[in-house]
Design a protein around this motif. Sequence first.
Motif, PDB file in Angstrom:
ATOM      1  N   UNK A  99      18.056 -39.877   9.261  1.00  0.00           N
ATOM      2  CA  UNK A  99      16.605 -39.706   9.480  1.00  0.00           C
ATOM      3  C   UNK A  99      16.087 -38.493   8.718  1.00  0.00           C
ATOM      4  N   UNK A 100      16.941 -37.467   8.607  1.00  0.00           N
ATOM      5  CA  UNK A 100      16.529 -36.226   7.915  1.00  0.00           C
ATOM      6  C   UNK A 100      16.063 -36.529   6.495  1.00  0.00           C
ATOM      7  N   UNK A 101      16.751 -37.484   5.849  1.00  0.00           N
ATOM      8  CA  UNK A 101      16.425 -37.753   4.443  1.00  0.00           C
ATOM      9  C   UNK A 101      14.995 -38.271   4.304  1.00  0.00           C
ATOM     10  N   UNK A 102      14.467 -38.903   5.381  1.00  0.00           N
ATOM     11  CA  UNK A 102      13.120 -39.487   5.257  1.00  0.00           C
ATOM     12  C   UNK A 102      12.061 -38.397   5.100  1.00  0.00           C
ATOM     13  N   UNK A 103      12.396 -37.162   5.508  1.00  0.00           N
ATOM     14  CA  UNK A 103      11.404 -36.080   5.399  1.00  0.00           C
ATOM     15  C   UNK A 103      11.320 -35.548   3.985  1.00  0.00           C
ATOM     16  N   UNK A 104      12.289 -35.945   3.155  1.00  0.00           N
ATOM     17  CA  UNK A 104      12.309 -35.368   1.801  1.00  0.00           C
ATOM     18  C   UNK A 104      12.173 -36.441   0.720  1.00  0.00           C
ATOM     19  N   UNK A 105      11.946 -37.693   1.154  1.00  0.00           N
ATOM     20  CA  UNK A 105      11.725 -38.739   0.144  1.00  0.00           C
ATOM     21  C   UNK A 105      10.466 -38.360  -0.619  1.00  0.00           C
ATOM     22  N   UNK A 106      10.496 -38.635  -1.924  1.00  0.00           N
ATOM     23  CA  UNK A 106       9.290 -38.298  -2.701  1.00  0.00           C
ATOM     24  C   UNK A 106       9.373 -36.884  -3.240  1.00  0.00           C
ATOM     25  N   UNK A 107      10.242 -36.035  -2.583  1.00  0.00           N
ATOM     26  CA  UNK A 107      10.416 -34.712  -3.193  1.00  0.00           C
ATOM     27  C   UNK A 107      11.444 -34.911  -4.310  1.00  0.00           C
ATOM     28  N   UNK A 108      11.937 -33.838  -4.848  1.00  0.00           N
ATOM     29  CA  UNK A 108      12.859 -33.977  -5.971  1.00  0.00           C
ATOM     30  C   UNK A 108      14.246 -34.374  -5.452  1.00  0.00           C
ATOM     31  N   UNK A 109      14.518 -35.700  -5.453  1.00  0.00           N
ATOM     32  CA  UNK A 109      15.802 -36.133  -4.871  1.00  0.00           C
ATOM     33  C   UNK A 109      16.984 -35.574  -5.652  1.00  0.00           C
TER      34      UNK A 109
END
Length: 386
Positions: A105-115
């Motif tokens: 779930x944590x990854x969903x907060x950073x989608x769209x940032x610089x993966x």
Amino acid sequence: QTGLTALDYGFVNTASTQSEITYIDGNQGILRYRGYPIEQLAENSTYLEVAWLLIYGSLPSADELAEFDEKIRRHTLLHEDLKRFFSALPHTAHPMSVLSSAVSALSTYYEGTDPDDVELTMVRLLAKLPVIAAYAHKKSLGQAFLYPDNSLSFVDNFLRLNFGNMAEPYDIDPTLSKALDRLLILHEDHEQNASTSTVRLVGSTGANLYSSISAGIQALSGPLHGGANEAVLQMLAQIRDSGEGVGKFVERVKRKEDGVKLMGFGHRVYKNYDPRAKIVKQSADEVLAGLGVADPLLDIAKELEQFALEDEYFKERRLYPNVDFYTGVIYKAMGFPTRMFTVLFAIGRLPGWMAHWREMNLDPQTKIGRPQQLYVGEAERRYPGV
Ligand code: SDX
């Protein structure tokens, strides 16, 4: 050095079996992280210093370590929405399931940032995994979550999040702090074990680091792997409560009655004493004495080890204590519930998982992992009437 090739390991692509991170000699019982013997690191280093070593290949300078530590402290807060994630789960949820789900779930907060910002992602995971772990613990107790205190060290912050509460200040016990830091070091990497191979395989598809770590956590949870530290405590308690005694239990193991195993014994690679188990056993007496805890389960564990090491069945199969055999007794003395033991293993292993993921993704030769299969099924057959 072994003369074996990737094909002998069943992986088609060579990059998934070559690594510069950890060296194990299973016959000699040798373990080195980037060339440094585990005994020297456990005695003299810290979890974060070893994390840097595993990820970047050399020990950090004092400034590098201070900056790394500071960055991690600055990323301990979870998004407030993510804290509500925990309320969707039953309080009976196993903390390893909570950990894996929350990391995903944590990854969903950073989608769209610089993966591709792997460095920032690694800092976020190092900072937030212990917080998620502590929240899983507090959730199981029905207690309020505390906010991290960035004035504390990595380990002290983790201890306070687990054992502190809203009603009173939490006093850090240096014995506890040093012992936990040492145990975390012992778990930081172990070459291409099942969970690290999972992280590499998932990462080789191009999946992001959060997803790969979430998969690694699930792989680690199995009782034949990291879940063994929890299973050892259950085994020791069962021997204590049943009154059957160590000798009778060992006989049941040798008869393979109902598939019973001596949990915490045996290893895919070590056919000698696991060097980590040696260090844990040495510190078990010291830590329990330091905490003023006397636990009959430690005595049972020592008696069990003595029995097994002198028994032909175990000797001829080269079965020795592994890292999981004594760790649980120490975690229990620290106050962690049994179901948190493998979570502690996961926090320890996180730097190794990330180091392997990063090493593999930095290698231009890396291809998607595709374990090789040996087909032993039916030859071609014709469908009826065709
Ligand atoms: C970890 O890979 C890593 O590096 C893992 C790890 C890491 O840091 O990442 O070190 C962490 O996972 C340590 C292992 C924790 N697991 C346990 O303690 C669970 C109990 N151990 C076993 O399940 C077993 O030893 C394994 C899974 C760890 C290793 O299995 P192997 O090497 O494949 O051994 P095997 O199954 O081929 O067994 C060989 C023989 C068999 O007997 P026979 O069929 O020849 O008669 O040894 C026996 C097994 O039955 N055996 C055991 C035993 N382990 C193996 N018998 C009783 N008790 C055991 N624990």
